[in-house]
Design a protein around this motif. Structure first.
Motif, PDB file in Angstrom:
ATOM      1  N   SER A 122       0.846  -1.196   0.000  1.00 54.20           N
ATOM      2  CA  SER A 122       0.000   0.000   0.000  1.00 54.20           C
ATOM      3  C   SER A 122       0.875   1.237   0.000  1.00 54.20           C
ATOM      4  N   ASN A 123       0.374   2.265  -0.624  1.00 51.25           N
ATOM      5  CA  ASN A 123       1.029   3.577  -0.574  1.00 51.25           C
ATOM      6  C   ASN A 123       2.351   3.693  -1.316  1.00 51.25           C
ATOM      7  N   VAL A 124       2.578   2.842  -2.298  1.00 50.32           N
ATOM      8  CA  VAL A 124       3.832   2.969  -3.061  1.00 50.32           C
ATOM      9  C   VAL A 124       3.614   3.746  -4.365  1.00 50.32           C
ATOM     10  N   GLY A 125       2.338   4.096  -4.639  1.00 51.77           N
ATOM     11  CA  GLY A 125       2.069   4.901  -5.833  1.00 51.77           C
ATOM     12  C   GLY A 125       1.540   4.106  -7.012  1.00 51.77           C
ATOM     13  N   LYS A 126       0.948   2.930  -6.754  1.00 52.49           N
ATOM     14  CA  LYS A 126       0.424   2.119  -7.863  1.00 52.49           C
ATOM     15  C   LYS A 126      -0.685   2.834  -8.623  1.00 52.49           C
ATOM     16  N   SER A 127      -1.590   3.495  -7.865  1.00 54.70           N
ATOM     17  CA  SER A 127      -2.722   4.157  -8.536  1.00 54.70           C
ATOM     18  C   SER A 127      -2.255   5.325  -9.399  1.00 54.70           C
ATOM     19  N   THR A 128      -1.241   6.044  -8.907  1.00 50.95           N
ATOM     20  CA  THR A 128      -0.682   7.150  -9.700  1.00 50.95           C
ATOM     21  C   THR A 128      -0.045   6.611 -10.971  1.00 50.95           C
ATOM     22  N   LEU A 129       0.664   5.493 -10.833  1.00 53.45           N
ATOM     23  CA  LEU A 129       1.297   4.870 -11.998  1.00 53.45           C
ATOM     24  C   LEU A 129       0.236   4.385 -12.979  1.00 53.45           C
ATOM     25  N   MET A 130      -0.825   3.797 -12.458  1.00 52.34           N
ATOM     26  CA  MET A 130      -1.927   3.317 -13.298  1.00 52.34           C
ATOM     27  C   MET A 130      -2.507   4.494 -14.104  1.00 52.34           C
ATOM     28  N   ARG A 131      -2.642   5.627 -13.433  1.00 53.35           N
ATOM     29  CA  ARG A 131      -3.185   6.806 -14.116  1.00 53.35           C
ATOM     30  C   ARG A 131      -2.228   7.271 -15.223  1.00 53.35           C
ATOM     31  N   GLU A 132      -0.939   7.218 -14.946  1.00 58.38           N
ATOM     32  CA  GLU A 132       0.051   7.608 -15.957  1.00 58.38           C
ATOM     33  C   GLU A 132       0.003   6.680 -17.173  1.00 58.38           C
ATOM     34  N   LEU A 133      -0.165   5.388 -16.912  1.00 61.26           N
ATOM     35  CA  LEU A 133      -0.158   4.402 -18.001  1.00 61.26           C
ATOM     36  C   LEU A 133      -1.428   4.455 -18.847  1.00 61.26           C
ATOM     37  N   THR A 134      -2.556   4.729 -18.204  1.00 58.31           N
ATOM     38  CA  THR A 134      -3.832   4.625 -18.930  1.00 58.31           C
ATOM     39  C   THR A 134      -4.444   5.980 -19.252  1.00 58.31           C
ATOM     40  N   GLY A 135      -3.962   7.038 -18.578  1.00 50.94           N
ATOM     41  CA  GLY A 135      -4.574   8.352 -18.757  1.00 50.94           C
ATOM     42  C   GLY A 135      -5.948   8.422 -18.120  1.00 50.94           C
ATOM     43  N   HIS A 136      -6.202   7.495 -17.211  1.00 48.23           N
ATOM     44  CA  HIS A 136      -7.541   7.371 -16.636  1.00 48.23           C
ATOM     45  C   HIS A 136      -7.450   7.374 -15.114  1.00 48.23           C
ATOM     46  N   SER A 137      -8.284   8.159 -14.450  1.00 47.72           N
ATOM     47  CA  SER A 137      -8.269   8.191 -12.982  1.00 47.72           C
ATOM     48  C   SER A 137      -9.176   7.115 -12.414  1.00 47.72           C
ATOM     49  N   PHE A 138      -8.713   6.511 -11.338  1.00 44.11           N
ATOM     50  CA  PHE A 138      -9.507   5.473 -10.687  1.00 44.11           C
ATOM     51  C   PHE A 138      -9.902   5.948  -9.305  1.00 44.11           C
ATOM     52  N   GLU A 139     -11.020   5.431  -8.835  1.00 45.45           N
ATOM     53  CA  GLU A 139     -11.432   5.728  -7.462  1.00 45.45           C
ATOM     54  C   GLU A 139     -10.429   5.059  -6.535  1.00 45.45           C
ATOM     55  N   THR A 140      -9.737   5.849  -5.731  1.00 46.58           N
ATOM     56  CA  THR A 140      -8.844   5.228  -4.758  1.00 46.58           C
ATOM     57  C   THR A 140      -9.240   5.759  -3.401  1.00 46.58           C
TER      58      THR A 140
END
Length: 205
Positions: free
Chosen positions: A18-36
Protein backbone atom coordinates in the motif's frame (compact mmCIF):
# COMPACT_ATOMS: atom_id res chain seq x y z
CA UNK A 1 -12.37 -13.40 -4.32
CA UNK A 2 -11.99 -10.97 -7.19
CA UNK A 3 -14.65 -11.81 -9.75
CA UNK A 4 -14.67 -8.69 -11.86
CA UNK A 5 -11.90 -9.48 -14.33
CA UNK A 6 -12.87 -8.67 -17.93
CA UNK A 7 -12.41 -11.57 -20.32
CA UNK A 8 -9.08 -10.72 -21.91
CA UNK A 9 -6.20 -12.99 -22.87
CA UNK A 10 -3.32 -10.55 -22.34
CA UNK A 11 -2.67 -8.67 -19.12
CA UNK A 12 -0.10 -6.57 -17.31
CA UNK A 13 -0.55 -6.43 -13.53
CA UNK A 14 0.70 -3.89 -10.99
CA UNK A 15 1.38 -5.33 -7.54
CA UNK A 16 2.95 -3.90 -4.41
CA UNK A 17 2.51 -2.67 -0.89
CA UNK A 18 0.00 0.00 0.00
CA UNK A 19 1.03 3.58 -0.57
CA UNK A 20 3.83 2.97 -3.06
CA UNK A 21 2.07 4.90 -5.83
CA UNK A 22 0.42 2.12 -7.86
CA UNK A 23 -2.72 4.16 -8.54
CA UNK A 24 -0.68 7.15 -9.70
CA UNK A 25 1.30 4.87 -12.00
CA UNK A 26 -1.93 3.32 -13.30
CA UNK A 27 -3.18 6.81 -14.12
CA UNK A 28 0.05 7.61 -15.96
CA UNK A 29 -0.16 4.40 -18.00
CA UNK A 30 -3.83 4.63 -18.93
CA UNK A 31 -4.57 8.35 -18.76
CA UNK A 32 -7.54 7.37 -16.64
CA UNK A 33 -8.27 8.19 -12.98
CA UNK A 34 -9.51 5.47 -10.69
CA UNK A 35 -11.43 5.73 -7.46
CA UNK A 36 -8.84 5.23 -4.76
CA UNK A 37 -9.34 5.38 -1.06
CA UNK A 38 -7.99 8.39 0.79
CA UNK A 39 -6.04 6.14 3.10
CA UNK A 40 -3.86 3.09 2.41
CA UNK A 41 -5.55 -0.24 2.05
CA UNK A 42 -8.92 1.12 1.01
CA UNK A 43 -8.65 -0.41 -2.45
CA UNK A 44 -9.62 -4.03 -1.81
CA UNK A 45 -10.71 -4.91 -5.36
CA UNK A 46 -8.56 -4.82 -8.49
CA UNK A 47 -8.84 -1.80 -10.77
CA UNK A 48 -9.01 -3.10 -14.35
CA UNK A 49 -8.52 -0.95 -17.40
CA UNK A 50 -9.31 -2.54 -20.72
CA UNK A 51 -9.62 -1.26 -24.23
CA UNK A 52 -12.85 -2.62 -25.66
CA UNK A 53 -11.38 -3.16 -29.11
CA UNK A 54 -8.25 -4.86 -27.77
CA UNK A 55 -7.64 -8.21 -26.14
CA UNK A 56 -5.58 -6.52 -23.44
CA UNK A 57 -5.91 -5.39 -19.85
CA UNK A 58 -3.89 -3.46 -17.27
CA UNK A 59 -4.79 -4.33 -13.68
CA UNK A 60 -3.85 -2.52 -10.48
CA UNK A 61 -4.12 -5.10 -7.70
CA UNK A 62 -4.88 -4.01 -4.12
CA UNK A 63 -1.91 -3.11 -1.94
CA UNK A 64 -0.68 -5.67 0.57
CA UNK A 65 1.39 -5.48 3.73
CA UNK A 66 0.99 -3.26 6.76
CA UNK A 67 -1.74 -0.62 6.59
CA UNK A 68 -2.55 1.52 9.58
CA UNK A 69 -6.07 1.02 10.79
CA UNK A 70 -6.64 -2.15 8.78
CA UNK A 71 -7.04 -5.34 10.87
CA UNK A 72 -4.53 -8.10 10.27
CA UNK A 73 -7.12 -10.62 9.07
CA UNK A 74 -8.23 -8.17 6.36
CA UNK A 75 -4.60 -7.59 5.33
CA UNK A 76 -4.00 -11.33 5.13
CA UNK A 77 -7.15 -11.86 3.09
CA UNK A 78 -6.12 -9.18 0.60
CA UNK A 79 -2.68 -10.72 0.20
CA UNK A 80 -4.19 -14.18 -0.29
CA UNK A 81 -6.60 -12.79 -2.91
CA UNK A 82 -3.76 -11.05 -4.76
CA UNK A 83 -1.66 -14.23 -4.78
CA UNK A 84 -4.61 -16.33 -5.95
CA UNK A 85 -5.48 -13.84 -8.70
CA UNK A 86 -1.93 -13.98 -10.06
CA UNK A 87 -1.84 -17.78 -9.86
CA UNK A 88 -5.18 -18.19 -11.62
CA UNK A 89 -4.32 -15.77 -14.42
CA UNK A 90 -0.61 -16.57 -14.73
CA UNK A 91 -1.06 -17.91 -18.26
CA UNK A 92 -2.45 -14.55 -19.40
CA UNK A 93 -0.15 -12.19 -17.47
CA UNK A 94 2.59 -11.05 -19.83
CA UNK A 95 4.40 -8.86 -17.29
CA UNK A 96 4.12 -8.42 -13.53
CA UNK A 97 5.11 -4.94 -12.38
CA UNK A 98 6.13 -4.89 -8.72
CA UNK A 99 5.91 -1.28 -7.55
CA UNK A 100 8.12 -0.27 -4.60
CA UNK A 101 8.84 3.02 -2.86
CA UNK A 102 12.44 3.86 -3.76
CA UNK A 103 12.93 5.85 -0.60
CA UNK A 104 11.61 3.28 1.88
CA UNK A 105 12.01 -0.13 0.24
CA UNK A 106 15.46 -1.04 1.63
CA UNK A 107 14.43 -0.23 5.21
CA UNK A 108 11.19 -2.16 4.83
CA UNK A 109 12.92 -5.22 3.40
CA UNK A 110 15.59 -5.16 6.12
CA UNK A 111 13.03 -4.71 8.86
CA UNK A 112 11.26 -7.88 7.76
CA UNK A 113 14.32 -10.01 7.14
CA UNK A 114 14.19 -11.97 10.39
CA UNK A 115 14.53 -15.69 10.70
CA UNK A 116 11.94 -17.61 8.67
CA UNK A 117 10.62 -14.33 7.33
CA UNK A 118 10.77 -13.32 3.69
CA UNK A 119 9.91 -9.65 3.12
CA UNK A 120 6.74 -9.20 1.04
CA UNK A 121 8.49 -7.44 -1.84
CA UNK A 122 11.22 -10.07 -2.19
CA UNK A 123 8.62 -12.81 -1.83
CA UNK A 124 6.40 -11.30 -4.53
CA UNK A 125 9.36 -10.88 -6.89
CA UNK A 126 10.26 -14.56 -6.42
CA UNK A 127 6.64 -15.62 -6.73
CA UNK A 128 6.23 -13.95 -10.15
CA UNK A 129 9.42 -15.63 -11.34
CA UNK A 130 8.30 -19.02 -10.04
CA UNK A 131 5.13 -18.72 -12.09
CA UNK A 132 7.18 -17.82 -15.16
CA UNK A 133 5.84 -14.26 -15.27
CA UNK A 134 8.48 -11.71 -16.32
CA UNK A 135 8.87 -9.34 -13.37
CA UNK A 136 9.74 -5.66 -13.58
CA UNK A 137 10.39 -3.75 -10.36
CA UNK A 138 9.16 -0.18 -10.76
CA UNK A 139 11.21 1.73 -8.19
CA UNK A 140 8.91 4.70 -7.64
CA UNK A 141 9.41 8.11 -5.96
CA UNK A 142 13.02 8.24 -7.17
CA UNK A 143 12.79 12.04 -7.28
CA UNK A 144 13.03 11.88 -3.47
CA UNK A 145 16.17 9.70 -3.44
CA UNK A 146 19.62 11.32 -3.27
CA UNK A 147 22.00 8.35 -3.48
CA UNK A 148 20.18 6.89 -6.47
CA UNK A 149 22.72 4.36 -7.81
CA UNK A 150 23.68 3.18 -4.35
CA UNK A 151 20.02 2.67 -3.42
CA UNK A 152 19.31 0.74 -6.65
CA UNK A 153 22.40 -1.43 -6.13
CA UNK A 154 21.21 -2.28 -2.61
CA UNK A 155 17.77 -3.20 -3.93
CA UNK A 156 19.26 -5.35 -6.71
CA UNK A 157 21.30 -7.23 -4.11
CA UNK A 158 18.28 -7.91 -1.90
CA UNK A 159 16.38 -9.27 -4.90
CA UNK A 160 19.23 -11.67 -5.64
CA UNK A 161 20.56 -9.67 -8.61
CA UNK A 162 24.25 -8.79 -8.68
CA UNK A 163 25.04 -5.07 -8.71
CA UNK A 164 25.60 -2.85 -10.57
CA UNK A 165 21.85 -2.48 -11.10
CA UNK A 166 22.32 -1.03 -14.61
CA UNK A 167 22.82 -4.50 -16.06
CA UNK A 168 19.22 -5.31 -15.10
CA UNK A 169 17.46 -2.45 -16.82
CA UNK A 170 14.78 -4.83 -18.08
CA UNK A 171 14.07 -5.75 -14.43
CA UNK A 172 14.75 -2.59 -12.38
CA UNK A 173 13.04 0.57 -13.58
CA UNK A 174 13.61 3.79 -11.58
CA UNK A 175 10.57 6.06 -12.03
CA UNK A 176 8.67 8.96 -10.55
CA UNK A 177 5.01 8.34 -11.41
CA UNK A 178 3.81 11.57 -9.85
CA UNK A 179 6.12 13.55 -12.13
CA UNK A 180 5.11 11.51 -15.17
CA UNK A 181 8.63 10.14 -15.44
CA UNK A 182 8.03 6.46 -16.27
CA UNK A 183 10.18 5.94 -19.40
CA UNK A 184 12.42 3.22 -17.89
CA UNK A 185 9.36 1.19 -16.90
CA UNK A 186 7.79 1.49 -20.35
CA UNK A 187 11.08 0.37 -21.93
CA UNK A 188 11.33 -2.64 -19.58
CA UNK A 189 7.72 -3.69 -20.23
CA UNK A 190 8.26 -3.39 -24.00
CA UNK A 191 11.34 -5.59 -23.70
CA UNK A 192 9.25 -8.38 -22.16
CA UNK A 193 6.36 -7.90 -24.57
CA UNK A 194 8.80 -8.17 -27.47
CA UNK A 195 10.22 -11.41 -26.02
CA UNK A 196 6.67 -12.79 -26.11
CA UNK A 197 6.09 -11.53 -29.67
CA UNK A 198 3.55 -8.96 -28.55
CA UNK A 199 4.95 -5.83 -30.20
CA UNK A 200 1.32 -5.05 -31.07
CA UNK A 201 0.89 -3.90 -27.44
CA UNK A 202 3.75 -1.37 -27.59
CA UNK A 203 1.23 1.40 -28.27
CA UNK A 204 0.07 1.15 -24.66
CA UNK A 205 3.55 1.75 -23.23
Amino acid sequence: MFETRPDRDAEVVLVGRSNVGKSTLMRELTGHSFETGGSPGVTTEPNHYDWTSEDFLITDLPGFGFMSGVPEDVRERIKTDVVRYIEENAGKILVGVLVVDGKAVIDIIDRHSGEREVPHDVEMFGFLQELGIPAVVAVNKMDKVDDRDERLDELAERLGLYPPWQQFDETLAPISAKRGSIGPLEAAVRHHLHEQQRDDLFKFF
